[in-house]
Write an enzyme that holds these catalytic residues in place. Structure first.
Site, PDB file in Angstrom:
ATOM      1  N   LYS A 193      -9.687   7.511  -0.144  1.00 13.96           N
ATOM      2  CA  LYS A 193      -9.704   7.290   1.097  1.00 13.96           C
ATOM      3  C   LYS A 193      -8.588   7.544   1.913  1.00 13.96           C
ATOM      4  O   LYS A 193      -7.764   6.635   1.686  1.00 13.96           O
ATOM      5  CB  LYS A 193     -10.601   5.865   1.142  1.00 13.96           C
ATOM      6  CG  LYS A 193     -10.834   5.495   2.713  1.00 13.96           C
ATOM      7  CD  LYS A 193     -11.408   4.055   2.829  1.00 13.96           C
ATOM      8  CE  LYS A 193     -12.009   3.969   4.052  1.00 13.96           C
ATOM      9  NZ  LYS A 193     -12.616   2.292   3.956  1.00 13.96           N
TER      10      LYS A 193
ATOM     11  N   ASN B  34      -6.591  -4.754  15.165  1.00 15.12           N
ATOM     12  CA  ASN B  34      -7.097  -3.975  14.408  1.00 15.12           C
ATOM     13  C   ASN B  34      -8.396  -3.383  14.453  1.00 15.12           C
ATOM     14  O   ASN B  34      -9.136  -4.543  14.284  1.00 15.12           O
ATOM     15  CB  ASN B  34      -6.664  -4.285  12.858  1.00 15.12           C
ATOM     16  CG  ASN B  34      -5.094  -4.109  12.533  1.00 15.12           C
ATOM     17  OD1 ASN B  34      -4.396  -3.676  13.367  1.00 15.12           O
ATOM     18  ND2 ASN B  34      -4.822  -4.717  11.442  1.00 15.12           N
TER      19      ASN B  34
ATOM     20  N   GLU C  57      -4.332  -9.452   9.776  1.00 13.27           N
ATOM     21  CA  GLU C  57      -5.793  -9.653   9.368  1.00 13.27           C
ATOM     22  C   GLU C  57      -6.082 -10.854   8.644  1.00 13.27           C
ATOM     23  O   GLU C  57      -6.546 -10.644   7.460  1.00 13.27           O
ATOM     24  CB  GLU C  57      -6.226  -8.219   8.762  1.00 13.27           C
ATOM     25  CG  GLU C  57      -6.195  -7.005   9.594  1.00 13.27           C
ATOM     26  CD  GLU C  57      -6.720  -5.738   8.897  1.00 13.27           C
ATOM     27  OE1 GLU C  57      -7.182  -4.773   9.449  1.00 13.27           O
ATOM     28  OE2 GLU C  57      -7.224  -5.934   7.584  1.00 13.27           O
TER      29      GLU C  57
ATOM     30  N   TYR D 252      -6.070   8.095   5.042  1.00 11.30           N
ATOM     31  CA  TYR D 252      -5.895   7.872   6.454  1.00 11.30           C
ATOM     32  C   TYR D 252      -4.870   8.558   7.381  1.00 11.30           C
ATOM     33  O   TYR D 252      -4.657   8.658   8.491  1.00 11.30           O
ATOM     34  CB  TYR D 252      -5.716   6.476   6.825  1.00 11.30           C
ATOM     35  CG  TYR D 252      -7.106   5.498   6.694  1.00 11.30           C
ATOM     36  CD1 TYR D 252      -8.024   5.078   7.799  1.00 11.30           C
ATOM     37  CD2 TYR D 252      -7.404   4.817   5.409  1.00 11.30           C
ATOM     38  CE1 TYR D 252      -9.160   4.394   7.565  1.00 11.30           C
ATOM     39  CE2 TYR D 252      -8.546   4.063   5.118  1.00 11.30           C
ATOM     40  CZ  TYR D 252      -9.384   3.818   6.287  1.00 11.30           C
ATOM     41  OH  TYR D 252     -10.322   2.950   6.025  1.00 11.30           O
TER      42      TYR D 252
ATOM     43  N   GLU E 283      -3.966  -1.090  14.504  1.00 12.16           N
ATOM     44  CA  GLU E 283      -4.532  -0.201  13.292  1.00 12.16           C
ATOM     45  C   GLU E 283      -5.796   0.408  13.994  1.00 12.16           C
ATOM     46  O   GLU E 283      -6.592  -0.312  14.694  1.00 12.16           O
ATOM     47  CB  GLU E 283      -4.858  -0.953  12.087  1.00 12.16           C
ATOM     48  CG  GLU E 283      -3.638  -1.170  11.270  1.00 12.16           C
ATOM     49  CD  GLU E 283      -4.051  -1.833  10.005  1.00 12.16           C
ATOM     50  OE1 GLU E 283      -5.296  -1.795   9.423  1.00 12.16           O
ATOM     51  OE2 GLU E 283      -3.283  -2.755   9.471  1.00 12.16           O
TER      52      GLU E 283
ATOM     53  N   GLN F 293       0.832  -1.245   0.054  1.00 10.71           N
ATOM     54  CA  GLN F 293       0.125   0.059  -0.124  1.00 10.71           C
ATOM     55  C   GLN F 293       0.879   1.249   0.066  1.00 10.71           C
ATOM     56  O   GLN F 293       0.234   2.304  -0.450  1.00 10.71           O
ATOM     57  CB  GLN F 293      -0.954  -0.112   1.215  1.00 10.71           C
ATOM     58  CG  GLN F 293      -2.170  -1.178   0.942  1.00 10.71           C
ATOM     59  CD  GLN F 293      -2.880  -0.931   2.314  1.00 10.71           C
ATOM     60  OE1 GLN F 293      -2.658  -1.920   3.457  1.00 10.71           O
ATOM     61  NE2 GLN F 293      -3.993  -0.086   2.309  1.00 10.71           N
TER      62      GLN F 293
ATOM     63  N   SER G 128      -5.599   2.519  -0.720  1.00 13.89           N
ATOM     64  CA  SER G 128      -6.673   1.546   0.268  1.00 13.89           C
ATOM     65  C   SER G 128      -7.247   0.701  -0.464  1.00 13.89           C
ATOM     66  O   SER G 128      -8.299   0.509  -0.904  1.00 13.89           O
ATOM     67  CB  SER G 128      -7.645   2.546   0.886  1.00 13.89           C
ATOM     68  OG  SER G 128      -8.363   1.954   1.817  1.00 13.89           O
ATOM     69  N   TRP G 129      -6.428  -0.625  -0.944  1.00  9.97           N
ATOM     70  CA  TRP G 129      -6.841  -1.966  -1.585  1.00  9.97           C
ATOM     71  C   TRP G 129      -8.168  -1.715  -2.442  1.00  9.97           C
ATOM     72  O   TRP G 129      -7.975  -1.144  -3.498  1.00  9.97           O
ATOM     73  CB  TRP G 129      -7.251  -2.631  -0.541  1.00  9.97           C
ATOM     74  CG  TRP G 129      -6.109  -3.048   0.339  1.00  9.97           C
ATOM     75  CD1 TRP G 129      -5.938  -2.932   1.728  1.00  9.97           C
ATOM     76  CD2 TRP G 129      -4.984  -3.866   0.041  1.00  9.97           C
ATOM     77  NE1 TRP G 129      -4.605  -3.430   1.863  1.00  9.97           N
ATOM     78  CE2 TRP G 129      -3.972  -3.802   1.125  1.00  9.97           C
ATOM     79  CE3 TRP G 129      -4.430  -4.487  -0.949  1.00  9.97           C
ATOM     80  CZ2 TRP G 129      -2.747  -4.559   1.086  1.00  9.97           C
ATOM     81  CZ3 TRP G 129      -3.073  -5.085  -1.301  1.00  9.97           C
ATOM     82  CH2 TRP G 129      -2.193  -5.173   0.031  1.00  9.97           C
TER      83      TRP G 129
END
Length: 469
Positions: free
Chosen positions: A437, A297, A160, A439, A375, A19, A430-431
């Site tokens: 988006k 997370n 995750e 952060y 996270e 990412q 962001s995938w």
């Protein structure tokens, strides 16, 4: 009296290789499934992303200047083993040595993840972790990293497991884009947990210095109507899918009767069987008390209601509030229209859910040792103030502050929480949501790769320095 965080509490920022790094086609890096999948299914690619591959000295300097003393970094498996196994890429090894060395020079402790959603393409096409052969490839890769990167003190095997399986086999938003395959979902989660256990056991057998753990995304599940047994069951089944199955594997070394009852119900309704072997549980049982820490997370909670229909999931990729649907046959449906704030991506903002999840770990899995919140953060359509060269992100500050308050409450109630890593240190891609988006504490101009501290960065600096909100 102002409540303070413990003196050894880490105030960190989080990143992930695919990412943030960019540089997907240079210095011998092997391909991952995302390289093609993004081109074919989305409106962006991971190149150059945040160019962390070249910009990391700037980002670590920002960490030091803003009192950030921990950073989550993942190693790109295919930068070390381009095919996932076999020949080692020396340029990848050299890069991570330089990166970890620079972290220590800036007094920033690297917490290093071995797998953050980026299985090498050759292994992903061979079934990813549904294929047991890839468990052994991962363990061999982990052993290489443990022995090679002696400057690392904190290791995480996986980031995750739950959302990877969900994205790949339920929602279909991650490669290979399969929907509603519960058999693959549970088998994938089980095999990844076996891979984790084998890596932990190897870490102990070889007396590797430092600490090792795993990072789980743990969205808290609540029944929409606590008085309705069907809503309660929906919340319990969703919790098994996303939390309890992997938590049991981590800390019990087996699946509780209640967990397996729920799994069997879901598979009976949707079809499928699992291959669970005694040798798997031998590895899980050997590792269950050997985790030094759990990374949590946490972004959101979900409210569940009874649902009698077929599987329907609508993924809200572009941040159109109200565009989400998540209903699973034999499980339940998420209700997004509750009287609680939510983001444009329909992620319900509920700090109490973080407290409840921490205390659930303390109560149900007392061998957890300690927790890091690895996270937590607010995805937002940031507007850059050109004149003031910043982003006015009070909503993000409020979000962080409320979740840090929940952590303080959990610590006060006896939980061992030792740090907080904001997602994300810098803006990243962001995938399945692209670059809109954001952060980060630091705004990234993706055209120039210039970094700009947001208002939240200055606020976070003060909190980290003074150890109180």
């Amino acid at each position: 009296m102002v409540e303070r965080f413990p003196e050894d509490f880490i105030f960190g920022g989080a990143t992930a290789a695919y990412q943030a790094e960019g540089a997907t086609r240079i210095d011998g890096k092997g391909r991952v499934a995302w390289d093609n999948y993004l081109k074919e299914n989305y409106w962006y690619i991971a190149e150059p992303a945040s160019d962390f591959y070249h910009q990391y000295p700037i980002d670590l300097d920002l960490c030091e200047r803003f009192n950030i003393n921990g950073i989550r970094i993942s190693i790109a498996w295919s930068r070390i083993f381009p095919k996932g196994y076999g020949e080692v890429n020396p340029k990848g090894v050299e890069y991570y040595h330089r990166l970890f060395e620079r972290c220590h020079e800036h007094h920033v402790e690297p917490f290093v993840t071995l797998h953050h959603f980026d299985t090498p393409e050759a292994l992903h096409e061979n079934g990813d972790f549904v294929n047991r052969e890839n468990v052994e490839h991962f363990v061999n890769y982990a052993e290489f990293c443990f022995k090679e990167f002696t400057e690392v003190n904190y290791w995480t095997t996986f980031n995750e497991i739950g959302p990877i399986g969900d994205g790949q086999y339920l929602v279909g938003k991650f490669p290979p884009g399969i929907q509603y395959d519960f058999e693959k979902l549970f088998q994938f989660h089980h095999n990844m947990m076996v891979a984790h256990a084998k890596a932990v056991n190897l870490f102990r057998t070889h007396n590797i210095k430092g600490e090792i753990g795993i990072v789980h995304a743990l969205p808290t599940k609540y029944p929409l109507n606590p008085e309705d047994p069907k809503d309660v069951q929906a919340a319990e089944l969703e919790d098994i899918i996303h939390n309890k199955f992997i938590l049991d594997a981590t800390y019990l070394g087996e699946y509780s009767d209640a967990t397996m009852k729920g799994v069997k119900h879901i598979l009976k309704v949707n079809g499928g069987t699992l291959d669970l072997r005694e040798e798997d549980f031998e590895a899980l049982r050997a590792a269950k008390d050997q985790n030094d820490f759990l990374g949590i997370n946490y972004y959101m909670s979900d409210w569940m209601k009874a649902y009698e229909g077929e599987n329907i999931i609508t993924h809200n990729s572009k941040g159109v509030k109200g565009g989400s649907r998540y209903a699973l046959k034999g499980v339940g449906e998420r209700e997004f229209n509750v009287d609680i704030p939510r983001t444009d991506w329909d992620w319900i903002i509920y700090p109490q859910g973080l407290y409840d999840q921490i205390m659930r770990i303390k109560q149900d899995y007392p061998n957890y040792n300690k927790i890091y919140i690895t996270e937590n953060g607010l995805g937002y359509k940031d507007e850059f103030d050109v004149e003031q060269q910043t982003v006015h992100d009070k909503a993000r500050i409020d979000y962080i502050e409320s979740h840090l308050s929940a952590i303080q409450e959990a610590i006060r109630d006896g939980a061992e929480v030792k740090g907080y890593f904001l997602w994300s240190l810098i803006d990243v891609f962001s995938w399945s949501n692209g670059y809109e988006k954001r952060y980060g504490l630091f705004y990234v101009d993706f055209n120039t790769q210039q970094r700009y501290p947001k208002e939240s960065a200055y606020w976070y600096k003060r909190v980290a320095e003074q150890k109180h909100l």
